[in-house]
Design a protein around this motif. Sequence first.
Motif, short mmCIF file in Angstrom:
data_model
loop_
_atom_site.label_atom_id
_atom_site.label_comp_id
_atom_site.label_asym_id
_atom_site.label_seq_id
_atom_site.Cartn_x
_atom_site.Cartn_y
_atom_site.Cartn_z
N GLU A 44 59.72 37.36 22.41
CA GLU A 44 59.93 37.26 20.97
C GLU A 44 61.10 36.33 20.66
O GLU A 44 61.02 35.52 19.73
CB GLU A 44 60.18 38.64 20.37
N LYS A 45 62.17 36.40 21.44
CA LYS A 45 63.31 35.50 21.26
C LYS A 45 62.87 34.05 21.47
O LYS A 45 63.26 33.16 20.71
CB LYS A 45 64.43 35.84 22.22
N ARG A 96 59.81 32.84 21.15
CA ARG A 96 58.91 32.46 20.06
C ARG A 96 59.70 32.09 18.82
O ARG A 96 59.43 31.09 18.16
CB ARG A 96 57.94 33.60 19.75
N ARG A 97 60.72 32.87 18.51
CA ARG A 97 61.55 32.58 17.33
C ARG A 97 62.34 31.29 17.51
O ARG A 97 62.46 30.50 16.58
CB ARG A 97 62.50 33.74 17.06
N ALA A 98 62.87 31.07 18.70
CA ALA A 98 63.63 29.84 18.96
C ALA A 98 62.71 28.63 18.84
O ALA A 98 63.11 27.60 18.27
CB ALA A 98 64.26 29.90 20.36
N LEU A 99 61.50 28.74 19.33
CA LEU A 99 60.54 27.65 19.23
C LEU A 99 60.16 27.39 17.78
O LEU A 99 60.11 26.24 17.33
CB LEU A 99 59.29 27.99 20.05
N ALA A 100 59.93 28.45 17.01
CA ALA A 100 59.61 28.30 15.59
C ALA A 100 60.77 27.65 14.84
O ALA A 100 60.56 26.79 13.98
CB ALA A 100 59.27 29.66 14.98
N LEU A 101 61.99 28.05 15.15
CA LEU A 101 63.16 27.47 14.50
C LEU A 101 63.29 25.99 14.84
O LEU A 101 63.57 25.17 13.96
CB LEU A 101 64.42 28.22 14.92
N GLU A 102 63.06 25.62 16.07
CA GLU A 102 63.12 24.21 16.45
C GLU A 102 62.04 23.41 15.74
O GLU A 102 62.28 22.30 15.27
CB GLU A 102 63.02 24.04 17.96
N ASN A 103 60.84 23.97 15.63
CA ASN A 103 59.76 23.29 14.90
C ASN A 103 60.14 23.11 13.44
O ASN A 103 59.88 22.05 12.85
CB ASN A 103 58.45 24.07 15.02
#
Length: 62
Positions: free
Chosen positions: A5-6, A8-15
């Motif tokens: 989950e961490k 996934r969130r980091a990837l979403a934030l970078e996107n």
Amino acid sequence: MADCEKYRRALALENFRELNRELNKEMERPGISEEQLIKDMEKTKQEVFEEQYGQAIRRKTS
């Protein structure tokens, strides 16, 4: 699971940050109005939706 989950969130934030950078570049382009940018974003949103979900929706309604 928490690590996943961490990530996934980091990837979403970078996107999101990348999208923001690209949007800022577009806004700096001479001659583009806020209205045109909003129109372009709506068109892109529809294209992405169609790409992601269009085929599944067409199968359901057929």
